[in-house]
Motif scaffolding. Structure first.
Motif, PDB file in Angstrom:
ATOM      1  N   PRO A 241     105.742   6.974  15.828  1.00 21.20           N
ATOM      2  CA  PRO A 241     106.498   8.245  14.942  1.00 21.20           C
ATOM      3  C   PRO A 241     107.835   7.710  14.312  1.00 21.20           C
ATOM      4  O   PRO A 241     108.287   6.830  14.601  1.00 21.20           O
ATOM      5  N   SER A 242     108.157   8.456  13.296  1.00 22.45           N
ATOM      6  CA  SER A 242     109.395   8.079  12.313  1.00 22.45           C
ATOM      7  C   SER A 242     110.725   7.994  13.228  1.00 22.45           C
ATOM      8  O   SER A 242     111.398   7.261  12.864  1.00 22.45           O
ATOM      9  N   PHE A 243     110.816   8.751  14.370  1.00 19.09           N
ATOM     10  CA  PHE A 243     112.009   8.707  15.102  1.00 19.09           C
ATOM     11  C   PHE A 243     112.207   7.567  16.157  1.00 19.09           C
ATOM     12  O   PHE A 243     113.070   7.308  16.898  1.00 19.09           O
ATOM     13  N   MET A 244     110.802   6.927  16.293  1.00 16.93           N
ATOM     14  CA  MET A 244     110.914   5.911  17.311  1.00 16.93           C
ATOM     15  C   MET A 244     111.341   4.315  16.665  1.00 16.93           C
ATOM     16  O   MET A 244     110.885   4.108  15.785  1.00 16.93           O
ATOM     17  N   LYS A 245     112.353   3.852  17.306  1.00 19.69           N
ATOM     18  CA  LYS A 245     112.818   2.550  16.900  1.00 19.69           C
ATOM     19  C   LYS A 245     111.567   1.599  17.155  1.00 19.69           C
ATOM     20  O   LYS A 245     110.831   1.655  18.020  1.00 19.69           O
ATOM     21  N   ASP A 246     111.626   0.160  16.354  1.00 18.09           N
ATOM     22  CA  ASP A 246     110.663  -0.443  16.447  1.00 18.09           C
ATOM     23  C   ASP A 246     110.695  -1.310  18.013  1.00 18.09           C
ATOM     24  O   ASP A 246     111.556  -1.279  18.693  1.00 18.09           O
ATOM     25  N   SER A 247     109.279  -1.610  18.706  1.00 16.26           N
ATOM     26  CA  SER A 247     109.318  -1.749  19.915  1.00 16.26           C
ATOM     27  C   SER A 247     108.391  -2.993  20.051  1.00 16.26           C
ATOM     28  O   SER A 247     107.337  -3.119  19.130  1.00 16.26           O
ATOM     29  N   LYS A 248     108.791  -3.873  20.682  1.00 14.83           N
ATOM     30  CA  LYS A 248     107.712  -4.940  20.949  1.00 14.83           C
ATOM     31  C   LYS A 248     106.462  -4.602  21.632  1.00 14.83           C
ATOM     32  O   LYS A 248     105.515  -5.367  21.704  1.00 14.83           O
ATOM     33  N   ARG A 249     106.574  -3.705  22.413  1.00 15.58           N
ATOM     34  CA  ARG A 249     105.390  -3.053  23.416  1.00 15.58           C
ATOM     35  C   ARG A 249     104.485  -2.013  22.744  1.00 15.58           C
ATOM     36  O   ARG A 249     105.307  -0.893  22.336  1.00 15.58           O
ATOM     37  N   PRO A 250     103.326  -2.307  22.210  1.00 15.26           N
ATOM     38  CA  PRO A 250     102.623  -1.329  21.234  1.00 15.26           C
ATOM     39  C   PRO A 250     102.364   0.014  22.136  1.00 15.26           C
ATOM     40  O   PRO A 250     102.003  -0.281  23.290  1.00 15.26           O
ATOM     41  N   GLN A 251     102.442   1.190  21.775  1.00 12.84           N
ATOM     42  CA  GLN A 251     102.104   2.743  22.423  1.00 12.84           C
ATOM     43  C   GLN A 251     100.535   2.584  22.045  1.00 12.84           C
ATOM     44  O   GLN A 251     100.467   3.378  20.786  1.00 12.84           O
ATOM     45  N   PHE A 252      99.644   2.339  22.635  1.00  9.65           N
ATOM     46  CA  PHE A 252      98.418   2.555  22.205  1.00  9.65           C
ATOM     47  C   PHE A 252      97.489   3.507  23.115  1.00  9.65           C
ATOM     48  O   PHE A 252      96.451   3.724  22.857  1.00  9.65           O
ATOM     49  N   ASN A 253      97.866   3.791  24.527  1.00  7.18           N
ATOM     50  CA  ASN A 253      97.342   4.837  25.167  1.00  7.18           C
ATOM     51  C   ASN A 253      98.321   5.834  25.515  1.00  7.18           C
ATOM     52  O   ASN A 253      99.516   5.477  25.631  1.00  7.18           O
ATOM     53  N   THR A 254      97.634   6.900  25.985  1.00  9.20           N
ATOM     54  CA  THR A 254      98.430   8.263  26.118  1.00  9.20           C
ATOM     55  C   THR A 254      97.961   8.695  27.192  1.00  9.20           C
ATOM     56  O   THR A 254      96.759   9.273  27.296  1.00  9.20           O
TER      57      THR A 254
ATOM     58  N   GLU B 167     105.208   3.313   1.523  1.00  7.76           N
ATOM     59  CA  GLU B 167     103.824   3.969   1.790  1.00  7.76           C
ATOM     60  C   GLU B 167     103.838   4.615   3.338  1.00  7.76           C
ATOM     61  O   GLU B 167     104.491   4.254   4.109  1.00  7.76           O
ATOM     62  N   TRP B 168     103.058   5.593   3.185  1.00  5.84           N
ATOM     63  CA  TRP B 168     102.846   6.252   4.225  1.00  5.84           C
ATOM     64  C   TRP B 168     101.733   5.694   5.215  1.00  5.84           C
ATOM     65  O   TRP B 168     100.873   5.167   4.712  1.00  5.84           O
ATOM     66  N   GLU B 169     101.898   5.467   6.393  1.00  6.40           N
ATOM     67  CA  GLU B 169     101.362   4.611   7.368  1.00  6.40           C
ATOM     68  C   GLU B 169     100.874   5.621   8.627  1.00  6.40           C
ATOM     69  O   GLU B 169     101.730   6.249   9.153  1.00  6.40           O
ATOM     70  N   VAL B 170      99.852   5.769   8.727  1.00 10.18           N
ATOM     71  CA  VAL B 170      99.045   6.638   9.962  1.00 10.18           C
ATOM     72  C   VAL B 170      99.051   5.700  10.970  1.00 10.18           C
ATOM     73  O   VAL B 170      98.289   4.708  10.927  1.00 10.18           O
ATOM     74  N   SER B 171      99.339   5.871  12.299  1.00  8.57           N
ATOM     75  CA  SER B 171      99.305   5.489  13.648  1.00  8.57           C
ATOM     76  C   SER B 171      98.555   6.185  14.636  1.00  8.57           C
ATOM     77  O   SER B 171      99.060   7.506  14.282  1.00  8.57           O
ATOM     78  N   MET B 172      98.258   5.950  15.512  1.00  8.91           N
ATOM     79  CA  MET B 172      97.384   6.481  16.638  1.00  8.91           C
ATOM     80  C   MET B 172      97.497   6.176  17.930  1.00  8.91           C
ATOM     81  O   MET B 172      97.752   4.891  18.315  1.00  8.91           O
ATOM     82  N   SER B 173      97.157   6.863  18.971  1.00  7.77           N
ATOM     83  CA  SER B 173      97.003   6.531  20.427  1.00  7.77           C
ATOM     84  C   SER B 173      95.727   7.295  20.949  1.00  7.77           C
ATOM     85  O   SER B 173      95.336   8.292  20.624  1.00  7.77           O
ATOM     86  N   ILE B 174      95.192   6.391  21.833  1.00  8.22           N
ATOM     87  CA  ILE B 174      93.886   7.086  22.514  1.00  8.22           C
ATOM     88  C   ILE B 174      94.465   7.673  23.826  1.00  8.22           C
ATOM     89  O   ILE B 174      95.110   7.170  24.502  1.00  8.22           O
ATOM     90  N   ILE B 175      93.866   8.793  24.197  1.00 10.38           N
ATOM     91  CA  ILE B 175      94.237   9.609  25.307  1.00 10.38           C
ATOM     92  C   ILE B 175      93.271   8.876  26.539  1.00 10.38           C
ATOM     93  O   ILE B 175      92.079   8.843  26.198  1.00 10.38           O
ATOM     94  N   THR B 176      94.115   8.721  27.632  1.00  9.52           N
ATOM     95  CA  THR B 176      93.524   8.356  28.711  1.00  9.52           C
ATOM     96  C   THR B 176      93.703   9.190  29.572  1.00  9.52           C
ATOM     97  O   THR B 176      94.493  10.139  30.044  1.00  9.52           O
ATOM     98  N   ARG B 177      92.459   9.046  30.937  1.00  5.87           N
ATOM     99  CA  ARG B 177      92.437   9.864  32.043  1.00  5.87           C
ATOM    100  C   ARG B 177      91.938   8.987  33.194  1.00  5.87           C
ATOM    101  O   ARG B 177      91.708   7.841  33.155  1.00  5.87           O
TER     102      ARG B 177
END
Length: 239
Positions: A67-80, A143-153
């Motif tokens: 999201p726009s409010f999050m600073k750059d991170s070396k650790r990708p946020q790919f699961n939620t 340019e608008w960049e869409v990014s996503m995360s996959i929800i896990t259980r």
């Protein structure tokens, strides 16, 4: 968790499978080894503010929720985690209003010690699985960049034999409800979590796994267009 998956469907096939009106990702090519930070197709619905018309489309998204409010991170946020998707400050806004499906043929998990890990491919009864996801958008170089995360259980059945987490998979009878572009209040978010938990339980019971060649272990050297990556490993073969 889900740290690598395969999607061998073409855009036209995704449009047909998910009953989408169209798509903006015509340069997508099937891939059998997709790692975090790569661009993948997602399915989402948006409402035209002027006409009120809702459209469903197949669009590109970076597999790294940013999201726009999050600073750059070396650790990708790919699961939620489903346990915190409705309450954690990083995820809850997107879960309230920006939900998507992430099509996949299946995903990979590993067992064993580092350097000797055995890869498994987990898949459903149908050629295509639909994982619940959330997405966000930010401006990158104008340019608008869409990014996503996959929800896990918590994993169930065959998935639990390999790893303790798995994607939240949904059958088509709840796609419309999950994708609907309506903003959920706190009660609505909790109700949606309950729906995802119950419905993904059904799909979890249909997941199967088999061993695949260990060359898929290294995402930097593997050829993602190699369809043999998801082929079952022959009994007794030395991977």
């Amino acid at each position: 968790m889900c740290g690598r998956f395969a999607n061998d469907a073409k855009v036209d096939e995704l449009i047909q499978e998910f009953v989408a009106q169209g798509g903006d990702y015509r340069d997508w090519k099937p891939q059998y080894s997709i790692a975090p930070t790569e661009v993948v197709p997602i399915v989402r619905e948006r409402q035209n503010k002027e006409t009120g018309e809702v459209s469903r489309s197949v669009d590109p998204a970076v597999w790294n929720f940013h999201p726009s409010f999050m600073k750059d991170s070396k650790r990708p946020q790919f699961n939620t985690r489903i346990e915190t998707v409705a309450t954690n400050g990083l995820w809850k806004g997107a879960f309230a209003s920006s939900r998507c499906l992430v099509p996949m043929r299946g995903y990979y998990e590993w067992t064993g010690e580092p350097g000797h890990k055995q890869a498994f491919f987990l898949h459903g009864e149908r050629p295509m699985l639909a994982a619940a996801g959330i997405y966000t958008a930010r401006k990158v170089d104008d340019e608008w960049e869409v990014s996503m995360s996959i929800i896990t259980r918590e994993a169930r059945d065959a998935s639990g034999e390999i790893h303790d987490r798995m994607p939240v998979f949904l059958d088509r009878d709840v796609w419309d409800e999950y994708l609907a572009p309506v903003r959920l209040d706190d009660d609505g978010k909790q109700e949606m979590v309950a729906l995802l938990t119950a419905e993904s339980e059904k799909v979890a019971s249909t997941i199967s796994n088999y061993e695949v060649d260990r060359r898929v272990n290294n995402s930097r050297t593997v050829d993602p267009s190699d369809a043999s990556l998801i082929e079952p490993l022959e009994a007794g073969a030395d991977a």
